[in-house]
Design a protein around this motif. Sequence first.
Motif, PDB file in Angstrom:
ATOM      1  N   ALA A 160      42.339  19.405  48.375  1.00  0.00           N
ATOM      2  CA  ALA A 160      43.873  19.790  47.291  1.00  0.00           C
ATOM      3  C   ALA A 160      44.705  18.249  47.050  1.00  0.00           C
ATOM      4  N   VAL A 161      44.696  18.977  45.679  1.00  0.00           N
ATOM      5  CA  VAL A 161      45.855  17.498  44.806  1.00  0.00           C
ATOM      6  C   VAL A 161      47.412  18.627  44.496  1.00  0.00           C
ATOM      7  N   SER A 162      48.199  18.645  43.800  1.00  0.00           N
ATOM      8  CA  SER A 162      49.470  19.061  43.204  1.00  0.00           C
ATOM      9  C   SER A 162      50.179  18.595  42.907  1.00  0.00           C
ATOM     10  N   PHE A 163      50.555  18.249  41.795  1.00  0.00           N
ATOM     11  CA  PHE A 163      52.202  17.407  41.086  1.00  0.00           C
ATOM     12  C   PHE A 163      52.971  18.258  41.592  1.00  0.00           C
ATOM     13  N   SER A 164      53.796  17.215  41.176  1.00  0.00           N
ATOM     14  CA  SER A 164      55.339  18.130  41.523  1.00  0.00           C
ATOM     15  C   SER A 164      56.008  18.373  40.098  1.00  0.00           C
ATOM     16  N   LYS A 165      56.312  19.671  40.052  1.00  0.00           N
ATOM     17  CA  LYS A 165      57.814  19.720  38.463  1.00  0.00           C
ATOM     18  C   LYS A 165      58.620  19.358  38.215  1.00  0.00           C
ATOM     19  N   GLU A 166      59.096  18.920  39.208  1.00  0.00           N
ATOM     20  CA  GLU A 166      60.871  18.824  39.408  1.00  0.00           C
ATOM     21  C   GLU A 166      60.711  17.342  38.941  1.00  0.00           C
ATOM     22  N   ASN A 167      59.733  16.527  40.089  1.00  0.00           N
ATOM     23  CA  ASN A 167      59.408  14.467  40.753  1.00  0.00           C
ATOM     24  C   ASN A 167      58.177  14.635  40.162  1.00  0.00           C
ATOM     25  N   CYS A 186      43.252  22.379  54.652  1.00  0.00           N
ATOM     26  CA  CYS A 186      43.713  22.924  53.986  1.00  0.00           C
ATOM     27  C   CYS A 186      43.266  23.288  52.437  1.00  0.00           C
ATOM     28  N   TRP A 187      43.269  24.290  52.025  1.00  0.00           N
ATOM     29  CA  TRP A 187      42.214  24.116  50.836  1.00  0.00           C
ATOM     30  C   TRP A 187      42.834  24.240  49.696  1.00  0.00           C
ATOM     31  N   SER A 188      44.088  24.715  49.399  1.00  0.00           N
ATOM     32  CA  SER A 188      45.287  24.459  48.443  1.00  0.00           C
ATOM     33  C   SER A 188      46.504  24.486  48.308  1.00  0.00           C
ATOM     34  N   LEU A 189      47.061  23.760  47.209  1.00  0.00           N
ATOM     35  CA  LEU A 189      48.652  23.286  47.361  1.00  0.00           C
ATOM     36  C   LEU A 189      49.188  23.648  46.234  1.00  0.00           C
ATOM     37  N   CYS A 190      50.596  23.947  46.446  1.00  0.00           N
ATOM     38  CA  CYS A 190      51.462  24.606  44.993  1.00  0.00           C
ATOM     39  C   CYS A 190      52.927  24.290  45.288  1.00  0.00           C
ATOM     40  N   TRP A 191      53.560  24.250  44.341  1.00  0.00           N
ATOM     41  CA  TRP A 191      55.255  22.912  44.380  1.00  0.00           C
ATOM     42  C   TRP A 191      55.644  24.556  44.317  1.00  0.00           C
ATOM     43  N   ASN A 192      56.898  24.831  44.949  1.00  0.00           N
ATOM     44  CA  ASN A 192      57.833  26.141  44.205  1.00  0.00           C
ATOM     45  C   ASN A 192      59.134  26.035  44.857  1.00  0.00           C
ATOM     46  N   TYR A 193      59.836  27.005  43.905  1.00  0.00           N
ATOM     47  CA  TYR A 193      61.240  26.897  44.908  1.00  0.00           C
ATOM     48  C   TYR A 193      61.176  28.413  45.674  1.00  0.00           C
ATOM     49  N   GLU A 201      62.727  22.149  45.765  1.00  0.00           N
ATOM     50  CA  GLU A 201      61.332  21.912  45.304  1.00  0.00           C
ATOM     51  C   GLU A 201      60.416  22.363  46.956  1.00  0.00           C
ATOM     52  N   VAL A 202      59.567  23.130  47.218  1.00  0.00           N
ATOM     53  CA  VAL A 202      58.590  22.764  48.500  1.00  0.00           C
ATOM     54  C   VAL A 202      57.302  22.456  48.278  1.00  0.00           C
ATOM     55  N   VAL A 203      56.426  22.409  49.080  1.00  0.00           N
ATOM     56  CA  VAL A 203      55.037  22.180  48.915  1.00  0.00           C
ATOM     57  C   VAL A 203      54.860  23.415  50.151  1.00  0.00           C
ATOM     58  N   CYS A 204      53.815  24.850  48.946  1.00  0.00           N
ATOM     59  CA  CYS A 204      53.257  25.382  49.648  1.00  0.00           C
ATOM     60  C   CYS A 204      51.346  25.096  49.976  1.00  0.00           C
ATOM     61  N   ALA A 205      51.431  25.174  51.167  1.00  0.00           N
ATOM     62  CA  ALA A 205      49.902  24.931  51.684  1.00  0.00           C
ATOM     63  C   ALA A 205      49.300  26.598  52.247  1.00  0.00           C
ATOM     64  N   THR A 206      48.288  26.609  51.997  1.00  0.00           N
ATOM     65  CA  THR A 206      46.856  27.883  52.683  1.00  0.00           C
ATOM     66  C   THR A 206      46.196  26.853  52.779  1.00  0.00           C
ATOM     67  N   PHE A 207      45.910  27.704  54.616  1.00  0.00           N
ATOM     68  CA  PHE A 207      44.707  26.833  55.072  1.00  0.00           C
ATOM     69  C   PHE A 207      43.541  27.857  56.390  1.00  0.00           C
TER      70      PHE A 207
END
Length: 376
Positions: A263-270, A306-313, A321-327
């Motif tokens: 999984a890859v995911s860009f940050s929305k803030e940075n 780890c199957w998915s990633l996303c940035w969230n507050y 802004e933190v990184v949320c991951a599902t396993f």
Amino acid sequence: MKKLPVRVTLTLCETNTVFLLEIPSATAVRDTDEGNRVEADNEAYEYLTVGKGRNRKMLHAEVQTKPIIVKTRTTDYQRNKTKAGSSYCSVWEMFDTYKDRQDSEEESDDSSAESEIGEAIGHKLNEISSLDSFRLSTEEKQLHKLMKNSRFLEAVCVIERLLASNCFHEEQKIFRCLTVPDDFREKIEYNYRLKHLWTFANEYTKGKSVNSLDWNPKNKDLLAVGYGKFYFADQVTGLVLIWSIKNPVQPERQYNFTPPVTAVSFSKENPMLLAVGFYDGTVIVLNIASREKMIIGENVTPFEPCWSLCWNYGQTQGEEEVVCATFDDGKICAYSIQKKLEPFQLMRVAKADGKLKGYKATKKCTNLVIPVTRSV
């Protein structure tokens, strides 16, 4: 001539009192109200300091007293002593000084390049037994040194973009919606169809499956792609490529990893920060502004893939802004960059079990203890 008055009236009045020195008295007259209060205070003071009142019980308790920071003598800054001076330097002396410094820098660069080439050659001696193949000429050494220069790599990247624009000019205009039709044209046709523009692929992506991709939220020209394995028994390494529509042939950034990327995911803030998840459960954050592998944070806690990633507050992490991951085992964790990707488990998803009669859908599971397993 005016005559003098027969009677003169004089009025005497008191002026304001001016005190030049005043020493107030520290005593009081006995048998007065003030004297009685002073005697009572003296008796109480003697009872608490000399008499039986000094043996009173004391209790230590915490109070909400703000700590007072007192500056010590060691924090005082002593003023540096300065002295004026002058000297004379001719133009010839300055020329000779800078010339010697430039020659010494060039010699140090040549020696460092030769040492790096020597290390690379020594590493390959275990694979090939011929020593003649490791004797590099001066041109080859200069070429190795030039390939490690960051300014040269940036120039090569610009040249590749210019050459790619000659081949993909029309496709790039379509991607950016620059092919606006004429509003006053006579014949209007609406042909909705899929048109292949280009393919992001090179020799490093052969044999690897695309497991995740994400477009940059600020720069829509950049695409991050994570490569890994498709089957469980495949033995491949991970790869993260940053593609740009300015150069569909070669990627802008390339990062190699040992475990496969999931999984890859860009940050929305940075937007320069890229979160990457791996098959062994590792989660890292890369800074793609550098060509080298610049890891901002890494989680080494063992988890399932780890199957998915996303940035969230997250509310539990504040405004950061933190990184949320599902396993794979059902865990959903949050990672903070300021805390070096320290995991914080948000929840754990249970496995849905059972079916409703007459309705082809899964029934909501009420037992939250059952974890998600990949053997089912």
